[in-house]
Design a protein around this motif. Structure first.
Motif, PDB file in Angstrom:
ATOM      1  N   ALA A 336    -103.347 -41.310  14.044  1.00  0.00           N
ATOM      2  CA  ALA A 336    -101.934 -40.952  13.908  1.00  0.00           C
ATOM      3  C   ALA A 336    -101.740 -39.488  14.278  1.00  0.00           C
ATOM      4  N   GLU A 337    -100.531 -39.167  14.715  1.00  0.00           N
ATOM      5  CA  GLU A 337    -100.170 -37.774  14.937  1.00  0.00           C
ATOM      6  C   GLU A 337     -99.874 -37.109  13.590  1.00  0.00           C
ATOM      7  N   SER A 338     -99.592 -35.826  13.639  1.00  0.00           N
ATOM      8  CA  SER A 338     -99.358 -34.980  12.471  1.00  0.00           C
ATOM      9  C   SER A 338    -100.692 -34.599  11.838  1.00  0.00           C
ATOM     10  N   LEU A 339    -100.594 -33.885  10.724  1.00  0.00           N
ATOM     11  CA  LEU A 339    -101.790 -33.321  10.087  1.00  0.00           C
ATOM     12  C   LEU A 339    -101.406 -32.769   8.721  1.00  0.00           C
ATOM     13  N   GLY A 340    -102.411 -32.368   7.965  1.00  0.00           N
ATOM     14  CA  GLY A 340    -102.180 -31.639   6.722  1.00  0.00           C
ATOM     15  C   GLY A 340    -101.837 -32.478   5.522  1.00  0.00           C
ATOM     16  N   GLY A 341    -101.867 -33.811   5.656  1.00  0.00           N
ATOM     17  CA  GLY A 341    -101.607 -34.662   4.508  1.00  0.00           C
ATOM     18  C   GLY A 341    -102.868 -34.920   3.704  1.00  0.00           C
ATOM     19  N   ILE A 342    -102.703 -35.568   2.575  1.00  0.00           N
ATOM     20  CA  ILE A 342    -103.846 -35.838   1.704  1.00  0.00           C
ATOM     21  C   ILE A 342    -104.800 -36.842   2.328  1.00  0.00           C
ATOM     22  N   GLU A 343    -104.308 -37.679   3.262  1.00  0.00           N
ATOM     23  CA  GLU A 343    -105.162 -38.649   3.920  1.00  0.00           C
ATOM     24  C   GLU A 343    -105.734 -38.070   5.217  1.00  0.00           C
ATOM     25  N   SER A 344    -106.929 -38.511   5.592  1.00  0.00           N
ATOM     26  CA  SER A 344    -107.567 -38.033   6.810  1.00  0.00           C
ATOM     27  C   SER A 344    -106.942 -38.699   8.033  1.00  0.00           C
ATOM     28  N   LEU A 345    -106.694 -37.908   9.069  1.00  0.00           N
ATOM     29  CA  LEU A 345    -106.099 -38.390  10.307  1.00  0.00           C
ATOM     30  C   LEU A 345    -106.973 -37.985  11.485  1.00  0.00           C
ATOM     31  N   ILE A 346    -106.926 -38.787  12.537  1.00  0.00           N
ATOM     32  CA  ILE A 346    -107.674 -38.517  13.753  1.00  0.00           C
ATOM     33  C   ILE A 346    -106.754 -38.776  14.940  1.00  0.00           C
ATOM     34  N   GLU A 347    -106.922 -37.997  16.008  1.00  0.00           N
ATOM     35  CA  GLU A 347    -106.072 -38.221  17.187  1.00  0.00           C
ATOM     36  C   GLU A 347    -106.750 -37.690  18.439  1.00  0.00           C
ATOM     37  N   HIS A 348    -106.211 -38.150  19.595  1.00  0.00           N
ATOM     38  CA  HIS A 348    -106.640 -37.694  20.909  1.00  0.00           C
ATOM     39  C   HIS A 348    -105.516 -36.823  21.456  1.00  0.00           C
ATOM     40  N   PRO A 349    -105.611 -35.501  21.324  1.00  0.00           N
ATOM     41  CA  PRO A 349    -104.490 -34.623  21.678  1.00  0.00           C
ATOM     42  C   PRO A 349    -103.973 -34.806  23.107  1.00  0.00           C
ATOM     43  N   GLY A 350    -104.881 -34.991  24.064  1.00  0.00           N
ATOM     44  CA  GLY A 350    -104.451 -35.093  25.450  1.00  0.00           C
ATOM     45  C   GLY A 350    -103.500 -36.239  25.708  1.00  0.00           C
ATOM     46  N   ALA A 351    -103.632 -37.327  24.932  1.00  0.00           N
ATOM     47  CA  ALA A 351    -102.766 -38.488  25.112  1.00  0.00           C
ATOM     48  C   ALA A 351    -101.691 -38.598  24.041  1.00  0.00           C
ATOM     49  N   MET A 352    -101.759 -37.704  23.027  1.00  0.00           N
ATOM     50  CA  MET A 352    -100.837 -37.840  21.904  1.00  0.00           C
ATOM     51  C   MET A 352    -100.036 -36.543  21.709  1.00  0.00           C
TER      52      MET A 352
END
Length: 393
Positions: A336-352
């Protein structure tokens, strides 16, 4: 202004957690409510024509819940004036319009957040604004990018998504010498780890959607400054353009700020454990994290940050395909996009999040993966990444 500055000075003498919990609101004298009420009113009764109660007339112009958030944000950044917006990009837009006029120039990071770059490159250039990208790590390059018509230097540190670190105090001196203002996007660090106004910045910007809100349930933006004249210009645009948060959004953000300190400690703990694990994996070409002793910005980060944050990026040894496989294989880390929440997130910046930089000098590597490390149990976070990496072909 003197009374406000004295109040800010008094707050600065308190600890961060105390200010985060208490600044901006006192228990209601009538009911004793310890949390700020959600003032869900679009308009406010007046005691005669022009007789405003507490200064409130219409919710776009001012709302008591939003006012409490703004005072709280100013306090935790050790500033005087805070202004809340409906999103980080709304705050960015207001800041640019408050400081720049057609024919002006600004310096931006050469790895700026994609949304910031898009707004400047696609919108503000249509109105005669010029910009020059420069590496945040190179004070001399920033100085060289300054022109006679430079009015603003825009700094992210750490940057999104390459985790580069800029020397805020040194860049502040460059801005001062050029007669320009320095804006620092402090979203990645949060005011718990870094307070740019104390290092010479003129304005601090936050996407409060991220660590300040902290629970992935509210979108918002904040600007904090000590400059009374600039604050007046920002407030005019805030009201005139109307990009303000609703009272429930302001309440959620303020509620999130109350636990910022304890959350950031856990984010940092987990991120450090992830960095240690990833640094030894064959699938990882490099780990980008200011806490690493061999990170180019480690010394500066250690000087201006209390810890190194919950954000990190990796470059995959297997290139773009391996990056996409890692993003698709995690289970606790949500794609998922975004960041800084209590849950861990992962993303591919070049495509997102940074797709808007494609084809520009700000384009991010296609083997890059960005991780926002949450506050889950450390062992589970590590196990998830290990199983995801084990399955990369």
């Amino acid at each position: 202004m003197g009374e406000q500055k004295s109040a800010a000075d008094a707050r600065a003498s308190q600890g961060f957690a105390t200010r985060a919990i208490h600044a901006g609101y006192e228990p209601d004298p009538t009911t004793g409510a310890v949390n700020v009420p959600i003032y869900a009113s679009s308009t406010f009764a007046q005691d005669g024509v022009g007789g405003l109660r507490g200064g409130f007339e219409y919710a776009r112009t001012g709302n008591p819940t939003r006012q409490a958030l703004e005072a709280n944000a100013a306090s935790i950044e050790v500033g005087t004036y805070g202004r809340a917006f409906a999103s980080g990009m709304a705050a960015t837009d207001a800041m640019l319009r408050a400081a720049l006029r057609p024919g002006d120039h600004l310096v931006i990071p050469d790895d700026a957040y994609g949304g910031t770059f898009r707004l400047i490159d696609k919108v503000f250039t249509q109105w005669g604004i010029e910009y020059t990208p420069a590496p945040v790590t190179d004070v001399d390059a920033i100085r060289a990018a300054v022109r006679e018509n430079t009015k603003l230097i825009w700094l992210e540190t750490p940057t999104n998504p390459l985790l580069n670190v800029g020397d805020i105090a040194a860049v502040a001196e460059v801005a001062k010498g050029a007669g320009a203002r320095l804006v620092v996007d402090n979203t990645f660090a949060s005011p718990y780890l870094q307070r740019p106004l104390t290092l010479g910045a003129d304005v601090v910007l936050h996407s409060s959607t991220k660590y300040l809100g902290g629970h992935s349930d509210v979108v918002g933006g904040l600007l904090v400054t000590d400059d009374e004249e600039l604050d007046a210009a920002i407030a005019f645009l805030q009201n005139g353009s109307g990009g303000v948060p609703g009272p429930f959004d302001a309440y959620l953000t303020m509620r999130g700020i109350k636990t910022l300190g304890v959350r950031m400690d856990r984010h940092c703990d987990n991120a450090e454990a992830v960095v240690d694990m990833l640094s030894g994996r064959r699938e990882i070409a490099s780990v980008l994290y200011p806490g690493l002793a061999d990170h180019p910005g480690h010394e500066v980060a250690a000087r201006q940050m209390s810890r190194f944050g919950g954000m990190l990026s990796v470059r995959m040894a297997g290139g773009r395909e391996a990056a996409r496989q890692l993003c698709s294989r995690t289970e606790i880390f949500t794609l998922a996009e975004s960041l800084g929440g209590i849950e861990s997130l992962i993303e591919h910046p070049g495509a997102m999040t940074h797709a808007s930089t494609a084809g520009s000098m700000l384009e991010v590597p296609d083997d890059l993966v960005r991780l926002s490390v949450g506050i889950e149990d450390t062992s589970d976070v590590l196990a998830d990444l290990e199983q995801a990496l084990d399955g990369i072909r």
